[in-house]
Design a protein around this motif. Structure first.
Motif, PDB file in Angstrom:
ATOM      1  N   ILE A   1       0.843  -1.203   0.000  1.00 37.58           N
ATOM      2  CA  ILE A   1       0.000   0.000   0.000  1.00 37.58           C
ATOM      3  C   ILE A   1       0.875   1.249   0.000  1.00 37.58           C
TER       4      ILE A   1
ATOM      5  N   LYS B   1       2.155   1.786  -3.588  1.00 42.00           N
ATOM      6  CA  LYS B   1       1.047   1.400  -4.471  1.00 42.00           C
ATOM      7  C   LYS B   1       1.274   1.813  -5.921  1.00 42.00           C
TER       8      LYS B   1
ATOM      9  N   THR C   1      -5.548  -6.508  -1.939  1.00 43.10           N
ATOM     10  CA  THR C   1      -4.556  -5.464  -2.197  1.00 43.10           C
ATOM     11  C   THR C   1      -5.095  -4.456  -3.209  1.00 43.10           C
TER      12      THR C   1
ATOM     13  N   LEU D   1      -7.812  -2.354  -1.577  1.00 44.56           N
ATOM     14  CA  LEU D   1      -7.340  -1.398  -0.579  1.00 44.56           C
ATOM     15  C   LEU D   1      -6.585  -0.227  -1.202  1.00 44.56           C
ATOM     16  N   ILE D   2      -5.958  -0.465  -2.340  1.00 46.68           N
ATOM     17  CA  ILE D   2      -5.260   0.628  -3.019  1.00 46.68           C
ATOM     18  C   ILE D   2      -6.243   1.740  -3.385  1.00 46.68           C
TER      19      ILE D   2
ATOM     20  N   PRO E   1      -9.166   2.223   0.929  1.00 49.78           N
ATOM     21  CA  PRO E   1      -8.585   1.723   2.185  1.00 49.78           C
ATOM     22  C   PRO E   1      -9.568   1.827   3.357  1.00 49.78           C
TER      23      PRO E   1
END
Length: 290
Positions: free
Chosen positions: A92, A95, A159, A162-163, A166
């Motif tokens: 993150i 990213k 992933t 969440l990028i 979040p």
């Protein structure tokens, strides 16, 4: 890595994530890095060479993250939890590297780029498989590839989410993922394995380029965890320590390696792991098969 190379790499990633690789010129990268186009070529011979360096740069950072020894005193599950947490946080934090892959998923790859990406994939697969085996024992061996792909898929899917959003704390997400894997493992039956070792062995080279140092390191780590409860563990750990020391040398001393493996060979549960190292170092098989 030289500071100027690192600066160019980080500026290139920033531009690639915004404009794509194909739309970013060497002049753009040079300008962003505060150097001339001619000076760029003193560090990287082409944009392709820069992309390879970027992959290797992030591969090294990821490797450091999953191989860090900060959690060695913890039980395997807690180690895995902590390292997955660190890995999520690292990705993150960086990213832009992931955004580049999302923006240019079909960029033509040179053989060198493919080789670098295969090494990253291999390291991550070894990481997951080592901890899955430590957590659930060797009884999951028939399902190891299935479980590896399942947890790798969960990791990459969360992933990517969440990028962009979040909305979940990583310290909550990682235990949640591991609990889902627990549920899958609990429901497995002997005949449930979809990907069997013999079926995928022939195809592995299409996905991995094996980094021998990582292979040896992961094998020794696996041996150490199998014999952790042995009454002779202190004596056996000395042999593993010496093997780890030799494996880091440019020219490992084969007589030392052979002697240390012979010290370990009668310990239950590690014969296949020993054989892996015997094959790797091309030692005399007959010494280990009596």
């Amino acid at each position: 890595m030289a500071e100027k190379n690192k600066l160019i790499i980080e500026n290139a990633i920033k531009l690639f994530s915004t404009n794509s690789i194909s739309s970013t010129s060497i002049q753009d990268i040079a300008t962003e890095s505060g150097i001339s186009k001619g000076a760029f070529y003193l560090h990287f011979k082409s944009k392709d060479a820069l992309v390879v360096a970027i992959i290797d740069y992030y591969s090294d950072l990821i490797t450091s993250c999953i191989q860090k020894s900060d959690y060695d005193d913890l039980a395997p599950r807690k180690q895995y939890n902590q390292k997955l947490t660190d890995l999520f946080e690292f990705i993150i934090q960086h990213k832009d590297f992931i955004l580049v892959q999302m923006k240019d998923p079909s960029i033509p790859l040179t053989d060198e780029m493919k080789s670098s990406l295969k090494r990253v994939t291999y390291k991550m697969t070894q990481f997951h498989q080592t901890y899955l085996t430590e957590m659930y024992g060797h009884q999951i061996k028939p399902f190891l590839w299935d479980l590896t792909l399942i947890i790798d898929g969960l990791f990459h899917s969360y992933t990517k989410f969440l990028i962009h959003a979040p909305v979940v704390e990583i310290r909550i997400l990682v235990p949640y993922i591991l609990e889902r894997v627990d549920s899958i493992v609990e429901g497995l039956k002997p005949d449930d394995a979809l990907l069997k070792e013999e079926q995928i062995a022939a195809a592995l080279s299409d996905f991995f380029e094996v980094d021998d140092s990582i292979s040896v390191s992961a094998t020794l780590h696996e041996i150490r965890n199998v014999i952790r409860d042995s009454e002779k563990k202190d004596e056996l750990f000395i042999s593993i320590d010496m093997l780890e020391e030799e494996s880091q040398k440019t020219q490992p001393r084969l007589p030392i390696i052979q002697g240390m493996l012979l010290n370990l060979r009668n310990e239950p549960g590690i014969q296949k792991l020993i054989q892996r190292l015997v094959t790797h170092y091309q030692l005399n098989d007959s010494l280990f098969n009596d």
